[in-house]
Design a protein around this motif. Sequence first.
Motif, mmCIF file in Angstrom:
data_model
loop_
_atom_site.group_PDB
_atom_site.id
_atom_site.type_symbol
_atom_site.label_atom_id
_atom_site.label_comp_id
_atom_site.label_asym_id
_atom_site.label_seq_id
_atom_site.Cartn_x
_atom_site.Cartn_y
_atom_site.Cartn_z
ATOM 1 N N SER A 33 0.870 -1.206 -0.020
ATOM 2 C CA SER A 33 -0.041 0.066 0.021
ATOM 3 C C SER A 33 0.815 1.286 -0.078
ATOM 4 O O SER A 33 1.978 1.337 0.404
ATOM 5 C CB SER A 33 -1.038 0.175 1.173
ATOM 6 O OG SER A 33 -0.230 -0.167 2.393
ATOM 7 N N ARG A 34 0.215 2.213 -0.689
ATOM 8 C CA ARG A 34 0.872 3.757 -0.402
ATOM 9 C C ARG A 34 0.549 4.207 0.633
ATOM 10 O O ARG A 34 -0.330 4.171 1.645
ATOM 11 C CB ARG A 34 0.325 4.470 -1.926
ATOM 12 C CG ARG A 34 0.541 3.788 -3.212
ATOM 13 C CD ARG A 34 -0.010 4.724 -4.199
ATOM 14 N NE ARG A 34 0.682 5.916 -4.428
ATOM 15 C CZ ARG A 34 1.769 5.930 -5.320
ATOM 16 N NH1 ARG A 34 1.872 4.758 -6.078
ATOM 17 N NH2 ARG A 34 2.064 6.922 -5.622
ATOM 18 N N LEU A 35 1.506 5.344 1.037
ATOM 19 C CA LEU A 35 1.395 6.054 2.447
ATOM 20 C C LEU A 35 0.035 6.501 2.615
ATOM 21 O O LEU A 35 -0.440 6.525 3.493
ATOM 22 C CB LEU A 35 2.667 7.107 2.357
ATOM 23 C CG LEU A 35 3.016 7.821 3.796
ATOM 24 C CD1 LEU A 35 2.963 6.754 4.700
ATOM 25 C CD2 LEU A 35 4.009 8.630 3.773
ATOM 26 N N THR A 36 -0.570 7.195 1.339
ATOM 27 C CA THR A 36 -2.053 7.848 1.502
ATOM 28 C C THR A 36 -2.810 6.802 1.953
ATOM 29 O O THR A 36 -3.962 7.249 2.559
ATOM 30 C CB THR A 36 -2.243 8.566 0.212
ATOM 31 O OG1 THR A 36 -2.236 7.765 -1.017
ATOM 32 C CG2 THR A 36 -1.364 9.659 0.007
ATOM 33 N N GLN A 37 -2.942 5.741 1.542
ATOM 34 C CA GLN A 37 -3.756 4.328 1.886
ATOM 35 C C GLN A 37 -3.712 4.332 3.245
ATOM 36 O O GLN A 37 -4.655 4.118 3.981
ATOM 37 C CB GLN A 37 -3.588 3.191 1.061
ATOM 38 C CG GLN A 37 -3.785 3.515 -0.548
ATOM 39 C CD GLN A 37 -3.323 2.164 -1.189
ATOM 40 O OE1 GLN A 37 -2.222 1.894 -1.139
ATOM 41 N NE2 GLN A 37 -4.261 1.506 -1.857
ATOM 42 N N LEU A 38 -2.351 4.380 3.863
ATOM 43 C CA LEU A 38 -2.215 4.114 5.297
ATOM 44 C C LEU A 38 -2.787 5.201 5.987
ATOM 45 O O LEU A 38 -3.408 4.974 7.010
ATOM 46 C CB LEU A 38 -0.791 3.756 5.548
ATOM 47 C CG LEU A 38 -0.372 2.446 5.082
ATOM 48 C CD1 LEU A 38 1.355 2.499 5.086
ATOM 49 C CD2 LEU A 38 -0.825 1.342 5.903
ATOM 50 N N VAL A 39 -2.642 6.284 5.407
ATOM 51 C CA VAL A 39 -3.087 7.629 6.222
ATOM 52 C C VAL A 39 -4.662 7.459 6.146
ATOM 53 O O VAL A 39 -5.388 7.524 7.335
ATOM 54 C CB VAL A 39 -2.850 8.862 5.321
ATOM 55 C CG1 VAL A 39 -3.575 10.012 5.856
ATOM 56 C CG2 VAL A 39 -1.437 9.257 5.637
ATOM 57 N N ASN A 40 -5.256 6.933 5.057
ATOM 58 C CA ASN A 40 -6.891 6.872 5.284
ATOM 59 C C ASN A 40 -7.255 5.711 6.050
ATOM 60 O O ASN A 40 -8.339 5.969 6.298
ATOM 61 C CB ASN A 40 -7.266 6.516 3.583
ATOM 62 C CG ASN A 40 -7.418 7.761 2.901
ATOM 63 O OD1 ASN A 40 -7.097 9.048 3.215
ATOM 64 N ND2 ASN A 40 -7.065 7.432 1.277
ATOM 65 N N GLU A 41 -6.455 4.885 6.020
ATOM 66 C CA GLU A 41 -7.107 3.414 6.679
ATOM 67 C C GLU A 41 -6.879 3.917 8.262
ATOM 68 O O GLU A 41 -7.599 3.447 9.190
ATOM 69 C CB GLU A 41 -5.981 2.205 6.481
ATOM 70 C CG GLU A 41 -6.398 0.998 7.335
ATOM 71 C CD GLU A 41 -7.606 0.465 6.812
ATOM 72 O OE1 GLU A 41 -8.099 -0.208 8.105
ATOM 73 O OE2 GLU A 41 -8.145 0.818 6.062
ATOM 74 N N THR A 42 -5.720 4.381 8.805
ATOM 75 C CA THR A 42 -5.741 4.862 10.197
ATOM 76 C C THR A 42 -5.933 6.156 10.679
ATOM 77 O O THR A 42 -6.168 6.212 12.085
ATOM 78 C CB THR A 42 -3.937 4.794 10.436
ATOM 79 O OG1 THR A 42 -3.415 5.833 9.720
ATOM 80 C CG2 THR A 42 -3.422 3.394 10.115
ATOM 81 N N GLY A 43 -6.150 7.152 9.774
ATOM 82 C CA GLY A 43 -6.367 8.595 10.267
ATOM 83 C C GLY A 43 -5.212 9.173 11.006
ATOM 84 O O GLY A 43 -5.231 10.374 11.403
ATOM 85 N N TYR A 44 -3.924 8.676 10.876
ATOM 86 C CA TYR A 44 -2.845 9.240 11.359
ATOM 87 C C TYR A 44 -1.895 10.145 10.089
ATOM 88 O O TYR A 44 -2.090 9.642 9.072
ATOM 89 C CB TYR A 44 -1.648 8.288 11.778
ATOM 90 C CG TYR A 44 -2.502 7.332 12.988
ATOM 91 C CD1 TYR A 44 -3.409 7.603 13.638
ATOM 92 C CD2 TYR A 44 -1.878 5.939 13.215
ATOM 93 C CE1 TYR A 44 -3.920 6.973 14.700
ATOM 94 C CE2 TYR A 44 -2.514 5.112 14.289
ATOM 95 C CZ TYR A 44 -3.271 5.749 14.958
ATOM 96 O OH TYR A 44 -3.934 4.895 16.169
ATOM 97 N N SER A 45 -1.079 10.950 10.669
ATOM 98 C CA SER A 45 -0.170 11.594 9.844
ATOM 99 C C SER A 45 0.568 10.897 8.836
ATOM 100 O O SER A 45 1.095 9.759 9.442
ATOM 101 C CB SER A 45 0.252 12.809 10.462
ATOM 102 O OG SER A 45 1.298 12.453 11.017
ATOM 103 N N LYS A 46 0.988 11.401 7.801
ATOM 104 C CA LYS A 46 2.007 10.584 7.019
ATOM 105 C C LYS A 46 3.439 10.536 7.915
ATOM 106 O O LYS A 46 4.159 9.349 8.016
ATOM 107 C CB LYS A 46 2.433 11.321 5.879
ATOM 108 C CG LYS A 46 1.501 11.212 4.702
ATOM 109 C CD LYS A 46 1.826 12.133 3.503
ATOM 110 C CE LYS A 46 0.885 11.980 2.396
ATOM 111 N NZ LYS A 46 1.019 12.584 1.237
ATOM 112 N N GLN A 47 3.740 11.416 8.564
ATOM 113 C CA GLN A 47 4.940 11.459 9.369
ATOM 114 C C GLN A 47 4.715 10.399 10.650
ATOM 115 O O GLN A 47 5.693 9.827 11.025
ATOM 116 C CB GLN A 47 5.191 12.855 9.892
ATOM 117 C CG GLN A 47 6.729 13.010 10.546
ATOM 118 C CD GLN A 47 7.828 12.460 9.689
ATOM 119 O OE1 GLN A 47 7.913 13.097 8.543
ATOM 120 N NE2 GLN A 47 8.684 11.446 9.969
ATOM 121 N N ASN A 48 3.733 10.554 11.107
ATOM 122 C CA ASN A 48 3.444 9.468 12.392
ATOM 123 C C ASN A 48 3.524 8.136 11.708
ATOM 124 O O ASN A 48 4.244 7.166 12.479
ATOM 125 C CB ASN A 48 2.166 9.812 13.108
ATOM 126 C CG ASN A 48 2.108 8.907 14.311
ATOM 127 O OD1 ASN A 48 1.359 7.773 14.236
ATOM 128 N ND2 ASN A 48 2.409 9.433 15.553
#
Length: 97
Positions: A33-48
């Motif tokens: 998965s791409r970082l943006t998908q992880l942001v959408n899945e977790t609600g956390y910031s890219k940096q976090n």
Amino acid sequence: MVEASEQGYPDFPVRDVRRMFRVLVALDKLGSSRLTQLVNETGYSKQNILDSMKRSGAQLGVVIEKDENEYRLVSWGPALNKAGVRKLLRESVSSNE
């Protein structure tokens, strides 16, 4: 008290180890998965998310590969039990209701 995020998972404080576990569960669920998908899945910031992935490797032996712009969880490492991590997160949701 831990509040639930939009995704229905607890929104743990920034330094809470369960936040890192949530990132790992999301990686496992999404596969490559791409970082943006992880942001959408977790609600956390890219940096976090990036910090959590780095810490999980350095501190727990988790193996995450990056290919181009996609991340993939290869191994939970020697210290973590995938089922145990998932159970801990589910219990955190249950105890918050």
